[in-house]
Structures are given as C-alpha cells and as structure tokens.
Design a protein around this motif. Sequence first.
Motif, PDB file in Angstrom:
ATOM      1  N   ALA A  18       1.110  45.684   8.288  1.00 41.94           N
ATOM      2  CA  ALA A  18       1.062  45.317   6.950  1.00 41.94           C
ATOM      3  C   ALA A  18       0.815  44.079   7.096  1.00 41.94           C
ATOM      4  O   ALA A  18      -0.010  43.335   6.511  1.00 41.94           O
ATOM      5  N   ASP A  19       0.685  43.609   9.072  1.00 41.51           N
ATOM      6  CA  ASP A  19       0.008  42.109   9.187  1.00 41.51           C
ATOM      7  C   ASP A  19      -1.759  42.081   8.630  1.00 41.51           C
ATOM      8  O   ASP A  19      -2.359  41.646   9.226  1.00 41.51           O
ATOM      9  N   VAL A  20      -2.587  44.032   9.103  1.00 43.65           N
ATOM     10  CA  VAL A  20      -3.487  44.070   9.715  1.00 43.65           C
ATOM     11  C   VAL A  20      -4.121  43.889   7.678  1.00 43.65           C
ATOM     12  O   VAL A  20      -3.883  44.701   6.787  1.00 43.65           O
ATOM     13  N   GLN A  21      -5.444  43.385   7.489  1.00 39.64           N
ATOM     14  CA  GLN A  21      -5.879  43.213   6.172  1.00 39.64           C
ATOM     15  C   GLN A  21      -6.625  44.867   5.490  1.00 39.64           C
ATOM     16  O   GLN A  21      -7.001  45.565   6.948  1.00 39.64           O
ATOM     17  N   ASP A  22      -6.726  44.979   4.772  1.00 36.05           N
ATOM     18  CA  ASP A  22      -7.556  46.059   3.918  1.00 36.05           C
ATOM     19  C   ASP A  22      -8.380  46.764   4.974  1.00 36.05           C
ATOM     20  O   ASP A  22      -9.066  47.991   4.814  1.00 36.05           O
ATOM     21  N   ASN A  23      -9.359  45.601   5.446  1.00 30.87           N
ATOM     22  CA  ASN A  23     -10.874  45.684   6.624  1.00 30.87           C
ATOM     23  C   ASN A  23      -9.877  46.115   7.336  1.00 30.87           C
ATOM     24  O   ASN A  23     -10.941  46.108   8.557  1.00 30.87           O
ATOM     25  N   GLY A  24      -9.487  46.234   8.161  1.00 33.50           N
ATOM     26  CA  GLY A  24      -8.931  46.623   9.486  1.00 33.50           C
ATOM     27  C   GLY A  24      -8.714  45.332  10.211  1.00 33.50           C
ATOM     28  O   GLY A  24      -9.014  45.187  11.478  1.00 33.50           O
ATOM     29  N   THR A  25      -9.113  43.900   9.070  1.00 28.93           N
ATOM     30  CA  THR A  25      -8.496  42.452  10.597  1.00 28.93           C
ATOM     31  C   THR A  25      -7.667  41.869  10.376  1.00 28.93           C
ATOM     32  O   THR A  25      -7.112  41.668   9.573  1.00 28.93           O
ATOM     33  N   VAL A  26      -7.419  41.112  11.480  1.00 30.88           N
ATOM     34  CA  VAL A  26      -6.489  40.146  11.425  1.00 30.88           C
ATOM     35  C   VAL A  26      -7.247  39.236  12.075  1.00 30.88           C
ATOM     36  O   VAL A  26      -8.641  38.914  12.260  1.00 30.88           O
ATOM     37  N   PHE A  27      -6.593  37.728  11.166  1.00 28.25           N
ATOM     38  CA  PHE A  27      -7.270  36.491  11.960  1.00 28.25           C
ATOM     39  C   PHE A  27      -6.531  35.443  12.995  1.00 28.25           C
ATOM     40  O   PHE A  27      -5.441  35.367  13.261  1.00 28.25           O
ATOM     41  N   CYS A  28      -6.909  34.758  14.012  1.00 28.13           N
ATOM     42  CA  CYS A  28      -6.965  33.330  14.309  1.00 28.13           C
ATOM     43  C   CYS A  28      -7.386  32.651  14.548  1.00 28.13           C
ATOM     44  O   CYS A  28      -8.601  32.540  14.295  1.00 28.13           O
ATOM     45  N   ILE A  44     -10.656  39.631  13.419  1.00 23.42           N
ATOM     46  CA  ILE A  44      -9.952  40.284  14.270  1.00 23.42           C
ATOM     47  C   ILE A  44     -10.151  41.610  14.057  1.00 23.42           C
ATOM     48  O   ILE A  44      -9.584  42.206  13.685  1.00 23.42           O
ATOM     49  N   ASP A  45     -11.675  42.567  14.441  1.00 28.12           N
ATOM     50  CA  ASP A  45     -10.986  43.705  13.950  1.00 28.12           C
ATOM     51  C   ASP A  45      -9.829  44.499  15.307  1.00 28.12           C
ATOM     52  O   ASP A  45     -10.673  44.677  16.393  1.00 28.12           O
ATOM     53  N   LEU A  46      -9.332  45.582  14.140  1.00 29.73           N
ATOM     54  CA  LEU A  46      -7.902  46.650  14.880  1.00 29.73           C
ATOM     55  C   LEU A  46      -8.982  47.568  14.088  1.00 29.73           C
ATOM     56  O   LEU A  46      -7.723  48.715  14.972  1.00 29.73           O
ATOM     57  N   GLU A  49      -9.979  49.679  17.888  1.00 29.55           N
ATOM     58  CA  GLU A  49      -8.930  50.865  19.061  1.00 29.55           C
ATOM     59  C   GLU A  49      -7.591  50.300  18.857  1.00 29.55           C
ATOM     60  O   GLU A  49      -7.156  50.152  19.770  1.00 29.55           O
ATOM     61  N   GLY A  50      -6.994  49.098  18.505  1.00 25.67           N
ATOM     62  CA  GLY A  50      -6.227  48.913  17.623  1.00 25.67           C
ATOM     63  C   GLY A  50      -5.681  47.716  18.027  1.00 25.67           C
ATOM     64  O   GLY A  50      -4.504  47.220  19.039  1.00 25.67           O
ATOM     65  N   GLN A  51      -6.665  47.102  18.900  1.00 21.74           N
ATOM     66  CA  GLN A  51      -6.324  45.613  19.021  1.00 21.74           C
ATOM     67  C   GLN A  51      -7.712  44.737  19.561  1.00 21.74           C
ATOM     68  O   GLN A  51      -9.138  45.721  19.355  1.00 21.74           O
ATOM     69  N   GLY A  52      -8.116  44.009  19.476  1.00 18.03           N
ATOM     70  CA  GLY A  52      -9.098  42.808  19.656  1.00 18.03           C
ATOM     71  C   GLY A  52      -8.447  41.851  20.456  1.00 18.03           C
ATOM     72  O   GLY A  52      -7.207  41.016  20.040  1.00 18.03           O
ATOM     73  N   LYS A  53      -9.464  40.693  20.671  1.00 15.91           N
ATOM     74  CA  LYS A  53      -9.196  39.606  21.158  1.00 15.91           C
ATOM     75  C   LYS A  53     -10.043  38.209  20.713  1.00 15.91           C
ATOM     76  O   LYS A  53     -11.109  38.643  20.077  1.00 15.91           O
ATOM     77  N   SER A  55     -12.190  35.518  20.519  1.00 17.61           N
ATOM     78  CA  SER A  55     -13.381  34.848  21.465  1.00 17.61           C
ATOM     79  C   SER A  55     -13.475  32.875  21.731  1.00 17.61           C
ATOM     80  O   SER A  55     -13.787  32.502  22.359  1.00 17.61           O
ATOM     81  N   TYR A  56     -11.823  32.232  20.551  1.00 17.98           N
ATOM     82  CA  TYR A  56     -12.062  31.174  21.452  1.00 17.98           C
ATOM     83  C   TYR A  56     -10.750  30.856  21.770  1.00 17.98           C
ATOM     84  O   TYR A  56     -10.710  30.287  22.815  1.00 17.98           O
ATOM     85  N   CYS A  57      -9.516  31.982  21.838  1.00 23.18           N
ATOM     86  CA  CYS A  57      -8.508  31.108  22.988  1.00 23.18           C
ATOM     87  C   CYS A  57      -8.298  32.748  23.803  1.00 23.18           C
ATOM     88  O   CYS A  57      -6.852  32.028  25.081  1.00 23.18           O
ATOM     89  N   GLY A  58      -8.958  33.631  23.462  1.00 23.12           N
ATOM     90  CA  GLY A  58      -7.586  35.025  24.635  1.00 23.12           C
ATOM     91  C   GLY A  58      -7.013  35.145  23.857  1.00 23.12           C
ATOM     92  O   GLY A  58      -6.930  36.243  24.185  1.00 23.12           O
ATOM     93  N   THR A  59      -6.726  35.254  22.853  1.00 15.26           N
ATOM     94  CA  THR A  59      -5.012  35.827  21.996  1.00 15.26           C
ATOM     95  C   THR A  59      -5.310  36.976  21.949  1.00 15.26           C
ATOM     96  O   THR A  59      -6.678  36.925  21.589  1.00 15.26           O
ATOM     97  N   VAL A  60      -5.127  38.333  22.793  1.00 15.19           N
ATOM     98  CA  VAL A  60      -4.793  39.920  22.013  1.00 15.19           C
ATOM     99  C   VAL A  60      -4.033  39.639  20.802  1.00 15.19           C
ATOM    100  O   VAL A  60      -3.098  39.650  20.896  1.00 15.19           O
ATOM    101  N   TYR A  61      -4.972  40.513  19.807  1.00 13.35           N
ATOM    102  CA  TYR A  61      -4.065  41.132  18.878  1.00 13.35           C
ATOM    103  C   TYR A  61      -3.917  42.674  19.173  1.00 13.35           C
ATOM    104  O   TYR A  61      -4.916  43.338  19.330  1.00 13.35           O
ATOM    105  N   LYS A  62      -2.806  42.838  19.277  1.00 12.27           N
ATOM    106  CA  LYS A  62      -2.541  44.611  19.231  1.00 12.27           C
ATOM    107  C   LYS A  62      -1.858  45.450  18.127  1.00 12.27           C
ATOM    108  O   LYS A  62      -0.566  44.413  17.490  1.00 12.27           O
ATOM    109  N   LEU A  63      -2.476  46.156  17.734  1.00  9.40           N
ATOM    110  CA  LEU A  63      -0.850  46.966  16.997  1.00  9.40           C
ATOM    111  C   LEU A  63      -0.048  47.808  17.506  1.00  9.40           C
ATOM    112  O   LEU A  63       0.151  47.859  18.909  1.00  9.40           O
ATOM    113  N   LYS A  64       1.530  46.816  16.798  1.00  7.40           N
ATOM    114  CA  LYS A  64       2.590  48.006  17.936  1.00  7.40           C
ATOM    115  C   LYS A  64       2.540  49.188  17.984  1.00  7.40           C
ATOM    116  O   LYS A  64       1.780  49.980  16.560  1.00  7.40           O
ATOM    117  N   ALA A  65       3.401  49.349  18.887  1.00  6.93           N
ATOM    118  CA  ALA A  65       3.715  51.022  18.930  1.00  6.93           C
ATOM    119  C   ALA A  65       4.191  51.848  17.982  1.00  6.93           C
ATOM    120  O   ALA A  65       4.985  51.681  17.002  1.00  6.93           O
TER     121      ALA A  65
END
Length: 73
Positions: A18-28, A44-46, A49-53, A55-65
Amino acid sequence: MSEATTKKPAAVVEVTAADVQDNGTVFCPNPKMPLWSSHPRVFIDLSHEGQGKCSYCGTVYKLKAGEVLHGGH
C-alpha cells in the motif's frame, strides 16, 4: 579513525504494498523522516527486486515479508 569505522549503517525502511505507488516506486525522504534530514526527492523502484537504495542518504527501502506488489509490471 578509518572511514570504515566512521560510516553509519544504512537505515532500512520496510514498506507495505500500500506504501508503493502504482508505478512500483517509493520516494525518499519519506514522510516519517525528520525535516532536518531532508534532501531532494528520489524515486526508488521496488518493482523488480522488492528493494532499492536511496542514492543520497543510503536508506534502503524493501517490501515487508509476504507483501506482493499489485499491477504486475
């Protein structure tokens, strides 16, 4: 001190489908981050691979199990 000992580990943010936009991305930075840690918005495109990093702060976003993205790109 060497650079390896001064680096902080990357933050990991688990997101739901539900946090992911329709195009498969989240934002940081995300809305829960404090204002002082702001940087330009990075998408960040999830969808592959279900995760992405960020490029500015290094925060990793990933889908919950168990979360599955809708749409099937």
